[in-house]
Write an enzyme that holds these catalytic residues in place. Structure first.
Site, PDB file in Angstrom:
ATOM      1  N   LYS A 248     -15.781  -6.036  18.799  1.00  9.15           N
ATOM      2  CA  LYS A 248     -15.024  -7.131  18.212  1.00  9.15           C
ATOM      3  C   LYS A 248     -15.996  -8.231  17.796  1.00  9.15           C
ATOM      4  CE  LYS A 248     -10.860  -9.900  18.972  1.00  9.15           C
ATOM      5  NZ  LYS A 248      -9.678 -10.103  19.808  1.00  9.15           N
ATOM      6  N   GLU A 336       5.117  -7.528  28.440  1.00  7.28           N
ATOM      7  CA  GLU A 336       6.019  -8.619  28.777  1.00  7.28           C
ATOM      8  C   GLU A 336       7.186  -8.162  29.649  1.00  7.28           C
ATOM      9  OE1 GLU A 336       3.852  -9.629  25.007  1.00  7.28           O
ATOM     10  OE2 GLU A 336       5.023  -7.882  25.674  1.00  7.28           O
ATOM     11  N   ARG A 364      10.457 -10.024  23.696  1.00  4.01           N
ATOM     12  CA  ARG A 364      10.232  -8.608  23.969  1.00  4.01           C
ATOM     13  C   ARG A 364      10.748  -8.192  25.346  1.00  4.01           C
ATOM     14  NH1 ARG A 364       5.484  -6.761  20.750  1.00  4.01           N
ATOM     15  NH2 ARG A 364       4.742  -5.584  22.540  1.00  4.01           N
TER      16      ARG A 364
END
Length: 592
Positions: A248, A336, A364
């Site tokens: 990344k 979540e 969610r």
């Protein structure tokens, strides 16, 4: 001087004309293009830098958009946008009226699915792949690029479980960079670490166990290798996984070395990579830091306090507690639903559980909120960061629905602090003795108070606060909207200001009905203001109260209209919604 290849490419059909040996040069140019624009315009940086080679290879090998490409975690897709017709307008990324920071179907036919939240790509691509089979389009390819730790989410596994028993042209590309916004966590992360160390054939393979043809792990920055593997996999039938190892922030040293900060670094120097210097002037704290530092303060005195977040320890500032009390603070990954029920389980055993979830991401876990928390009256303390308009991340990330979607659920408390001190005090209050779950919602960004670390005071549940007395008109606000109202009133001539009262409702549930009865008898006109949807929130609740008690006062509701607000600054979007100080000022003038 070497010709700039990127300048010759507007769409993937142009890319496919480039000799393969020139593609590494294109990758270098694409990285520089992204860095130069994000340095001044801001946005998500690290994720897109990490998939530059993969992005080029995908559009080089596959016949997009006829072959379907779905990005998981849409902030990976900046390079994709630049190569698919949006290079000349990429500088408008995330700005009002500009292009979205995430793939968006209405923006381009190359954006096959909107992907602001994580872990949806495999499900969507599988649906498209099965549709192709039903339509007799048996050669169409379907590719889901799963990155930034979203493979660990439950929905991704649900899709893998289904896809493994289908005969579809589905290719799942696992962009394995060991980090989401914060470093990845959990057993799956340890599994991928083992696979990288030993090689796929020396480790039990989770994907092969699910009937996927697995390839990898391979170097995700080796363009020739990626292209050759993608070409080979086009001819392999059935569901497939290609496992890439990427870095990344690849190509910018600081972004590689400090991946958390450079996920979305704000402004920085494109040449050196250094962040823009911070102002040395004292500023009010971010609400997230008030939460994080207050939680550590409370946990220092109360050993029963637990902190939980789904993959957002830095963004929520739970990181402070993870550093101070690592055994009592949990990052559960992009999960979540699990976070909510895990919190409920802990709370049944006498712990005071602070579960910090961004407002948009709590959506969610709605079923878990209802069945695993509220139905059972389990007193979890939910701290909903990024409530209201969040700005440039746009429609997928605005926290504008929480007041409405929580308001209709029994057995809960909803509180919105108007400032940092109120946030501290409600956290202090919530840690002991509440009989119901509480949802504390607060905005992204800074507060207004420099000296915010005041001694704690207990807040009485269900009491509103009168901020200004008036004679004719009263404004009922919730949360930090009170600040906009105060500024709007102050814009009026002093002779008119005393006509307007202001009440901070604070608690949407339970309502301060005693005060509301006084208000409806004292004032001719009622205005309600919220940074949530007009439908279902504060305004709807006040109208319902008035109807129930047969009050006839005119009521005007200001809030987010029945649309998905797009991206832009918080100030711009509040103004478009009619809840900026200027727009509130105009509304007040109508009634004076």
């Amino acid at each position: 001087m070497r010709k700039n290849i990127l300048n010759t490419i507007n769409f993937p059909k142009d890319l496919r004309k480039i000799p393969k040996e020139n593609l590494p040069q294109l990758a270098k140019e694409l990285r520089e293009f992204i860095i130069n624009i994000i340095a001044t315009k801001e946005g998500h940086l690290g994720a897109s830098l990490g998939v530059v080679e993969l992005t080029i290879a995908l559009h080089y090998v596959f016949n997009t958009p006829d072959d379907v490409l779905v990005w998981d975690v849409g902030h990976q897709a900046y390079g994709h946008k630049i190569l698919t017709g949006r290079k000349e307008i990429f500088h408008t990324n995330r700005q009002l009226g500009g292009i979205s920071g995430f793939p968006k179907r209405a923006e381009s036919n190359y954006d096959t699915f909107g992907v602001g939240h994580s872990s949806t790509a495999i499900s969507a691509a599988l649906g498209m792949a099965i549709a192709s089979r039903l339509n007799g389009e048996n050669t169409r390819q379907h590719i889901a690029v799963v990155g930034d730790a979203s493979i660990a989410s439950g929905m991704a596994f649900e899709a893998l479980n289904h896809a493994g028993v289908t005969d579809t042209n589905l290719l799942v590309i696992l962009n394995d960079n060991a980090i989401g916004i914060d470093p990845s966590v959990g057993a799956l992360k340890e599994y991928f670490t083992k696979v990288k160390g030993k090689g796929a054939k020396d480790a039990d393979n989770i994907f092969e166990a699910l009937n996927f043809n697995y390839t990898g792990p391979i170097d995700g920055h080796n363009l020739n290798l990626i292209i050759s593997e993608l070409e080979r996999l086009k001819a392999v039938s059935g569901p497939k996984v290609l496992h890439l190892i990427t870095t990344k922030g690849k190509g910018l040293r600081q972004a590689e070395e400090n991946q958390v900060v450079y996920h979305a670094p704000g402004k920085f120097d494109a040449l050196t990579g250094d962040l823009a210097p911070k102002s040395k002037q004292m500023e009010p704290p971010k609400f997230q830091d008030v939460f994080g530092k207050t939680l550590v303060e409370l946990a220092s005195e109360n050993e029963k306090i637990i902190g939980i977040t789904p993959a957002m320890p830095t963004g929520s500032s739970l990181k402070f507690m993870m550093d101070a009390f690592p055994k009592r603070a949990f990052d559960v990954g992009i999960a979540e639903q699990h976070a909510v029920t895990f919190a409920a389980g802990l709370a049944t055993q006498g712990f005071s559980v602070f579960c910090n979830i961004y407002s948009t991401f709590l959506q969610r876990a709605y079923d878990q909120v209802i069945h695993d928390v509220c139905l059972q009256k389990i007193p979890v303390i939910f701290c909903l960061d990024r409530a209201g308009i969040v700005g440039e991340d746009g429609a997928t990330h605005h926290g504008i629905f929480d007041l409405a979607y929580l308001n209709c659920i029994p057995n809960l408390i909803i509180f919105a602090p108007r400032n940092e001190i109120e946030l501290r005090n409600i956290m202090f209050t919530a840690q002991n003795g509440l009989k119901l779950p509480i949802f504390i919602r607060y905005p992204r960004g800074k507060g207004t108070i420099l000296n915010w670390k005041k001694p704690f005071n207990k807040i009485e549940i269900g009491l509103a606060t009168v901020l200004r007395e008036g004679s004719d008109i009263v404004v009922l606000s919730i949360g930090t909207m009170a600040n906009n109202v105060v500024r709007a009133i102050d814009m009026l001539p002093s002779s008119q200001q005393n006509k307007i009262g202001l009440v901070d409702i604070r608690f949407l549930k339970p309502l301060d009905e005693n005060l509301l009865h006084k208000i409806f008898k004292q004032y001719k006109t009622i205005l309600t203001i919220e940074d949530g949807t007009i439908l279902g929130g504060l305004g709807t609740t006040i109208v319902t109260f008035a109807s129930k008690h047969n009050y006839k006062n005119p009521i005007e509701i200001l809030g987010i209209p029945d649309v998905f607000p797009e991206h832009g600054s918080v100030a711009e979007l509040q103004d478009l919604s009619g809840i900026s100080s200027e727009k509130i000022h105009k509304t007040l003038k109508k009634y004076i």
